[in-house]
Scaffold this active site. Structure first.
Site, PDB file in Angstrom:
ATOM      1  N   ASN A   1      -3.723   2.347  -4.525  1.00  0.00           N
ATOM      2  CA  ASN A   1      -4.185   0.969  -4.330  1.00  0.00           C
ATOM      3  C   ASN A   1      -5.143   0.895  -3.143  1.00  0.00           C
ATOM      4  O   ASN A   1      -6.118   1.663  -3.131  1.00  0.00           O
ATOM      5  CB  ASN A   1      -3.071  -0.089  -4.354  1.00  0.00           C
ATOM      6  N   ASP A   2      -4.938   0.015  -2.187  1.00  0.00           N
ATOM      7  CA  ASP A   2      -5.973  -0.332  -1.198  1.00  0.00           C
ATOM      8  C   ASP A   2      -6.739   0.849  -0.588  1.00  0.00           C
ATOM      9  O   ASP A   2      -6.129   1.856  -0.206  1.00  0.00           O
ATOM     10  CB  ASP A   2      -5.354  -1.025   0.028  1.00  0.00           C
TER      11      ASP A   2
ATOM     12  N   ASP B   1      -1.068  -4.290   7.795  1.00  0.00           N
ATOM     13  CA  ASP B   1      -2.482  -4.018   7.508  1.00  0.00           C
ATOM     14  C   ASP B   1      -3.376  -4.172   8.744  1.00  0.00           C
ATOM     15  O   ASP B   1      -4.343  -4.951   8.737  1.00  0.00           O
ATOM     16  CB  ASP B   1      -2.992  -4.920   6.363  1.00  0.00           C
TER      17      ASP B   1
ATOM     18  N   GLN C   1      -4.062   3.919  -0.234  1.00  0.00           N
ATOM     19  CA  GLN C   1      -2.638   3.820  -0.557  1.00  0.00           C
ATOM     20  C   GLN C   1      -2.381   4.658  -1.805  1.00  0.00           C
ATOM     21  O   GLN C   1      -3.075   4.514  -2.820  1.00  0.00           O
ATOM     22  CB  GLN C   1      -2.273   2.347  -0.823  1.00  0.00           C
TER      23      GLN C   1
HETATM   24  C1  FRU Z   1      -2.333  -4.976  -0.409  1.00  0.00           C
HETATM   25  C2  FRU Z   1      -1.001  -4.438   0.062  1.00  0.00           C
HETATM   26  C3  FRU Z   1      -0.945  -4.398   1.578  1.00  0.00           C
HETATM   27  C4  FRU Z   1       0.066  -3.330   1.852  1.00  0.00           C
HETATM   28  C5  FRU Z   1      -0.184  -2.346   0.730  1.00  0.00           C
HETATM   29  C6  FRU Z   1       1.058  -1.675   0.227  1.00  0.00           C
HETATM   30  O1  FRU Z   1      -2.645  -4.634  -1.711  1.00  0.00           O
HETATM   31  O2  FRU Z   1       0.059  -5.198  -0.468  1.00  0.00           O
HETATM   32  O3  FRU Z   1      -0.625  -5.635   2.183  1.00  0.00           O
HETATM   33  O4  FRU Z   1      -0.092  -2.746   3.101  1.00  0.00           O
HETATM   34  O5  FRU Z   1      -0.790  -3.084  -0.320  1.00  0.00           O
HETATM   35  O6  FRU Z   1       0.751  -0.643  -0.654  1.00  0.00           O
END
Ligand code: FRU
Length: 478
Positions: free
Chosen positions: A37-38, A160, A54
């Site tokens: 993800n991010d 974050d 992520q």
């Molecule tokens: C955003 C999020 C962040 C967190 C991460 C967890 O997409 O929810 O707030 O740090 O993904 O994977």
């Protein structure tokens, strides 16, 4: 390398050999296998751009978060590096959540959220999110320093961190949730280790969300942009259609001063899939943003293929007229261009015209002349699942995806911008499309899932004529 990192590498190596490539990006960054993800820790260090993200190496679903890692000389050609962080605890025992990177002298520093439960993980009452530090000299292997900032009393969602240098200090914004109100908190430090609380930088007014994820705070053409990803906005008309949003507030800020802004949250991307963007500065001073080209809780058909999630193209941001953020693909993207194939037909009259067969990695350029394009609908189709077209009756530019087998059916759209020429740069990859309108005035990004063999591009005009000033495509090669 610690045993957890070694285990992740071994797993990824095996899993990568097994993934099905039918939707795997040809020129975007995705994990070798497993879940992504991010984008995290975007930074230029020691001659390389680094992108962390992520990552769950052991599954195509979200799980205990690791930091995946890749580097690039031009933000377009990526080289995978070993997983940088694993949830080794104690501060991050349940996950290394999102964060950022800064260069401190000859050291690359990662500041990220340690995610942990004290006791059972079935209630937020047991959740603690703390900010952690890890450093590296070679940009590949990281020394973990544990927690540098604890959860403020009474909070649970506190994550974050985005760190930057301004004057003689480091500053950090952190997203948080207080009851049903999203907030961004500000901190200051001289050494990245001791952080001083500078209070609440911004918080949600009525209806603006219960949690603000992934804040980022940067200067742009003399203004200050607070970019963040709020959760809990209610869809209204064409706005806020996705589960969560990403966008910005624009204002003014100086150290030790409050952030003055007009409270108007503006979405950054009008497609189905763009979330948790993060920005960084290139060595030549461009502000570049990369987002996750997906949306939480949206089906991800590539999970059946052994991987999930990808990052957007890097986008250079600037401030346009009306104080709107403009986003266009960074200039380096042109390095992917192979031959240019012009579209011969420049006027369509209630017809379909073939443009390209089996389009997997293509940049399509369409410059429509609106004054002579009176067709009810005109635009492009890809296979049987994607249409990007002008709806002349509604006066909107529409992105429509239609993959009923995967429950991905629906439209996103924007009002037609002013001006006689509507210029579209449409980037197609195996499972994504990004549409840049009029040099960055608007942008629509969505995941798409055409089956191999069903990926021809056609142009069409329904009930009337449509005229092109320029049209053609580049095949994109790595
Ligand atoms: C955003 C999020 C962040 C967190 C991460 C967890 O997409 O929810 O707030 O740090 O993904 O994977």
């Amino acid at each position: 390398m610690t045993s957890l990192l070694k285990q992740a590498e071994e797993t990824l190596e095996k899993a990568h050999a097994r993934i099905n490539l039918r939707w795997y990006p040809r020129y975007h960054l995705a994990a070798r296998a497993g879940w992504m993800n991010d984008p995290n820790g975007l930074v230029w260090f020691d001659g390389w751009y680094h992108a962390f993200y992520q990552h769950h190496p052991y599954s195509t679903k979200w799980g205990p978060m690791h930091w995946g890692h890749a580097r690039s000389k031009d933000l377009v050609h990526w080289e995978h590096l070993p997983v940088a962080l694993a949830p080794e605890g104690p501060a991050d025992k349940d996950g290394c959540f999102s964060g950022s990177a800064v260069v401190d002298g000859d050291t690359l520093a990662l500041i990220y959220t340690g995610h942990k439960f004290h006791g059972s993980a079935d209630t937020d009452d047991n959740l603690y999110q703390v900010q952690c530090l890890a450093t590296s000299r070679d940009g590949i292997h990281f020394e973990r320093h544990g927690m540098v900032l604890d959860t403020p009393p009474g909070l649970h969602h506190f994550r974050d961190p985005k760190v930057w240098r301004e004057g003689e200090f480091w500053y950090m914004v952190v997203g948080s949730r207080v009851g049903e109100t999203g907030q961004v908190r500000l901190y200051r430090s001289a050494d990245l280790r001791q952080w001083h609380d500078e209070g609440i930088l911004a918080e949600a007014e009525e209806g603006m969300g219960y949690m603000w994820e992934c804040p980022d705070f940067f200067s742009l053409n003399g203004s200050r942009v607070l970019m963040f990803s709020p959760q809990g906005l209610v869809a209204e008309g064409y706005q806020n259609r996705n589960l969560f949003q990403s966008g910005y507030l624009l204002g003014e800020w100086q150290p030790d001063q409050p952030f003055g802004h007009d409270g108007q949250f503006i979405e950054m991307d009008s497609g189905h899939d763009f979330y948790a963007p993060q920005s960084f500065l290139s060595p030549d001073g461009r502000r570049i943003v990369i987002g996750w080209l997906d949306m939480w809780e949206s089906p991800m058909p590539e999970q059946q293929d052994g991987w999930a999630g990808m990052l957007s193209l890097p986008r250079e941001v600037s401030l346009g007229e009306n104080n709107r953020l403009m986003m266009k693909p960074i200039a380096e993207v042109a390095a992917l261009r192979g031959s240019y194939f012009p579209v011969p037909a420049h006027c369509l009259n209630n017809q379909q015209v073939f443009v390209a067969a089996e389009a997997e990695a293509v940049e399509l350029l369409l410059e429509w002349e609106r004054s002579t394009s009176l067709a009810e609908q005109y635009g492009m189709v890809l296979g049987d699942g994607l249409r990007i077209y002008v709806d002349n009756q509604a006066q909107r530019l529409v992105l429509e995806r239609n993959y009923p087998d995967f429950s991905l059916v629906g439209t996103r759209s924007i009002p037609l911008p002013e001006g006689n020429i509507l210029s579209l740069r449409i980037f197609i990859d195996r499972s994504s499309v990004e549409v840049f309108v009029n040099e960055g005035e608007a942008c629509l990004s969505s995941r798409i899932y055409p089956q191999p063999g069903v990926r021809d591009i056609m142009l069409f005009a329904n009930s009337g004529t449509a005229a092109l000033k320029e049209a053609g495509y580049w095949s994109l090669e790595k």
